[in-house]
Design a protein around this motif. Structure first.
Motif, mmCIF file in Angstrom:
data_model
loop_
_atom_site.group_PDB
_atom_site.id
_atom_site.type_symbol
_atom_site.label_atom_id
_atom_site.label_comp_id
_atom_site.label_asym_id
_atom_site.label_seq_id
_atom_site.Cartn_x
_atom_site.Cartn_y
_atom_site.Cartn_z
ATOM 1 N N UNK A 9 41.347 38.138 42.645
ATOM 2 C CA UNK A 9 42.594 37.573 42.116
ATOM 3 C C UNK A 9 42.399 37.197 40.653
ATOM 4 N N UNK A 10 43.364 37.576 39.848
ATOM 5 C CA UNK A 10 43.313 37.242 38.434
ATOM 6 C C UNK A 10 44.492 36.343 38.093
ATOM 7 N N UNK A 18 37.908 34.800 42.024
ATOM 8 C CA UNK A 18 39.067 34.888 41.119
ATOM 9 C C UNK A 18 38.610 34.613 39.694
ATOM 10 N N UNK A 19 39.443 34.970 38.729
ATOM 11 C CA UNK A 19 39.160 34.590 37.353
ATOM 12 C C UNK A 19 40.423 34.067 36.693
ATOM 13 N N UNK A 20 40.255 33.286 35.641
ATOM 14 C CA UNK A 20 41.395 32.651 34.980
ATOM 15 C C UNK A 20 41.354 32.987 33.491
ATOM 16 N N UNK A 21 42.464 33.440 32.957
ATOM 17 C CA UNK A 21 42.533 33.810 31.544
ATOM 18 C C UNK A 21 43.781 33.242 30.885
ATOM 19 N N UNK A 66 38.412 45.892 40.032
ATOM 20 C CA UNK A 66 38.632 45.531 41.424
ATOM 21 C C UNK A 66 39.610 44.406 41.688
ATOM 22 N N UNK A 67 40.307 43.945 40.634
ATOM 23 C CA UNK A 67 41.354 42.950 40.867
ATOM 24 C C UNK A 67 42.396 43.548 41.810
ATOM 25 N N UNK A 68 42.810 42.744 42.760
ATOM 26 C CA UNK A 68 43.812 43.223 43.718
ATOM 27 C C UNK A 68 45.193 42.607 43.487
#
Lengths: 161, 161, 161, 161, 161, 161, 161, 161
Positions: free
Chosen positions: F5-6, F32-35, F57-59
């Motif tokens: 999850x992004x 997940x990552x946060x931007x 690979x973000x879904x």
């Protein structure tokens, strides 16, 4: 007959909205005049008209405009006579824009807003008559009759179910 | 001093909103009275008050109410004197409810709506004075001075950047 | 048959909106009457009617009005019987004005608002029947059947895709 | 004392909103109970509670919820007892979302919406009492006294200007 | 063909709104079923259907409803499968009521809201396909082709001026 | 741990809104990552990030933005992965602008809108988990436990009156 | 003739809205081009077009889009040339969504919003001409003539009452 | 240094809103002046100022006003120079009134509306610079640097979760 009331509309297409005001003032036999003048398109003509009308004896201004409806406010900026605003229904926002542009005046420059559309127009005329009636017994008596007739008309309605 | 203007508020908590109207009328030395009367909580008292005030010489009603603000409309139903409405700001809908309940009057029963809140209250008083000024040169002169002072005050402002 | 429910509309043009309420009360064979009375145009007639109806055995008032819709609130000001409001759809603001004027009542004077328009009218009648059904097993049983029929009707729908 | 009125709130944080309803029902000494149950978080508990409460003698449901406020409507889907909705004020949309989710019910499933927030809560309780008062002279008398006291309280207010 | 997607509409009249979703799923040859079930009129049928569909292999629910649109939220209360909401345009408030009732869900019970009306319906189907495409390369490839075709179509448009 | 999850926010000040999503994903131990990336201020960075994240690979994308909130829509324009929008509350229009800019997407480019503000953020995370749970029994089981705990928590609340 | 102004619309169906801009630019004999390009459906084409047009000498972009109208904002994200937005009227929310999505831009990325619909389109063209007129006396003179003609046209209107 | 940009605010209290525009123009070292002038309170001063400023070399007007915000429109009525409007946030309606009064201009008299409040003020200044940059390479280069710095600033943000 002195033209005590001046009706100004921002665009010729506002005439349908304004018509009930015209009809009522005719019915009451009170002098009035009707002009198309725009705060945005003919600002100097408008300014001059407001000054000239005041000198000629106009007592009340009625202004009908739609959208970013500056008309009533701009008239009010140039006179201390009472200014009544009629927010005209618009195509997309249905007159909510006209209403807020007419009614949300800053302190110091009052505009009396009526309802959106033709109901507002009729009431703008009635309200003008109520102002004149303060010092005019004939108009006052006619207003009372008009109010009474309205009651009688409703009283007669029978709904069959 | 005759009390030409009657200010009615629907609830004691509306006084903060109404105050600028009171202050202006005092400044203009025009007779007025202030009452708390509710269309919903004291309908008969309100009705009687409107009738009595009219007989005593009230020329204009100013009504301040919030939410489902029936006050101005109900006063207008009982008189042919001019009724000016002040929509009071509300906690949740911020006076949009008060505004629509005050301004969207049916044809035949005009209410002159001012802006939401204290700006509307000041303008309700000014508008009343504009009505009285039609037949009163003293008030008319004071209104012109008031308008001029407003101009002078703005003219003096210097913004340093 | 006692007229337990009184339906009041502010204008004859509200009949189209109110019709589903009339139809349902007929279907349930509950006594009711329908009147055109306006908070703004016939305030004293309305006041008298509310008092008289209460004396004659009315148990519930249903009020339909549009715009600055004071009707339900004004009825509620004059009775401790339940008052149900139907906000009528309006031309410009589509009934948002009617809804806020009906539902945003001050503490102390309840009005039970239904949805805008004909859906609200049908539900006003159903809600009245739910009130009467608390002490009337026949109506209660009919309401349960009505609810069941609604379910059965939906259950039967087949969508072909 | 039978618990005729059941107050359900969608979240514990709605208690501040609901409190005026609780206070009024206590003052009137009418049996009631208060539950936290959510249409979205505890749907089956809610369903069972509505059925059980109806069997135990509940006559009226009061439901307070905010945002996508399904609570009152879901209760109404499971009973033919009267359901009264209190739209709770929300952080961003100030209860406009709660109001529309509560009041815009489809035909066949009535919910009686009160005003947004604490005013609505007090009126929900009062409206419940008005329903019970149809067949209960004690409550009816108390309601009349309550209405009268409200009048007296307003009558006593003097505004010094 | 397994029915991975279940489309539920609150009323048969919502079919016109939902049609673009049906058409797209057919075009993509993904199994789906369509039901009319109401959170307000058939709550138990809805509850049972959601449980049964989940057991039979439904992966995603799409719910279309108007007004106080509780449908998507009530489905979401009974499952941890993704629920997508389509706010149906309404007669008076134009779907603003449906949108707020669908999207303003409390924390803990997500509903994914699409746009009001037919655009929302098409996107509800596309979004379902995007979910399925995470683990299904055929659908993923078709989605990319669909997206590309959309581009090509726009690219070809020539505006003559 | 793959970052399925992004979470993208349009401005660093949106972190307070987004925090509940971060907390929930941590609790579920899902990568997940946060931007911070803006559709309006860093369009090319955003475009590249969406492409790169998809390859890595973000879904699912979660996008939080306020005002003329183009972020979620612009992400959706560049991918066929599911995009979930969180409308951030704004100072003047309270997130109504953010909501309409997020949800009213044209047919062909779906964005799944959650509620305005922190409730929407939590639900964006939950909805992402619901999507992943379709093919992941561990997440599915955790979601059911989470839902159950929510019920248990509400069930335990006792309101003393 | 250099194409100083580039008009972009998000969908071919926006042409009716945009037409008054096209007509006015033709009347003024100022070079312009018209394209259908979507922020959501053809983002890369749009990006390339904005860059190419800037290199070729475009001085001003006019963007017309409806709903979650990201078009003007996305163009503004890719250029420091002036971008003017025309919010297109939408079926359900009447362009309120388009207006807020166009005008509520974050600091740093300006979009100049015109009114909803065809009035906005005409003014977008006029505003572009006003920008060009700063350094172009021919256009400046034509604008003054256009303004004067508008005045003359209104001045000639006579309303018979 | 010529004063190419003239910033006018309707009231001294609008300075907080306008400040970001002042700061940005200083940063860009572009000549400008700031005045308090009101369409409603000092209409003739405003008219004269607009004419005088135009003669002295003003190229662009920026107007900030709240409520029934006629300022930008009235300036636009008196010039063919570009006029940019900043809708000031208001106490009750939060700037929705200011926005609609600013943006919903009739065809023929364009006003370029920015966002409500301080974000709109910053963008009004930026947009003015974009207009001047069409013929001024120094400003154009600075705008590109400003845009780049904005990107760099966002790029550096790291969110720790």
């Amino acid at each position: 007959m002195s033209k005590f009331i001046s009706i100004i509309m921002g665009s010729q297409s506002d005439l349908t909205t304004v018509q009930p005001a015209i009809d009522l003032l005719k019915e009451f036999k009170v002098g009035f005049e009707v002009k198309v003048l725009s705060a945005h398109r003919t600002p100097k003509l408008l300014e001059k008209y407001v000054e000239a009308a005041s000198r000629r004896g106009t007592k009340i201004f009625i202004a009908a405009a739609g959208g970013a409806a500056a008309l009533a406010g701009v008239i009010a900026s140039g006179t201390t006579l009472p200014v009544i605003g009629i927010p005209v229904e618009t195509k997309s926002l249905k007159g909510l824009d006209s209403l807020l542009s007419t009614v949300q005046m800053p302190p110091g420059v009052p505009v009396a807003s009526m309802a959106i559309g033709r109901a507002g127009a009729k009431n703008a005329a009635l309200f003008s008559l109520e102002i004149l009636a303060i010092k005019d017994r004939t108009i006052s008596a006619k207003l009372n009759t008009h109010k009474k007739n309205m009651r009688v008309k409703i009283k007669k309605i029978k709904i069959k179910v």
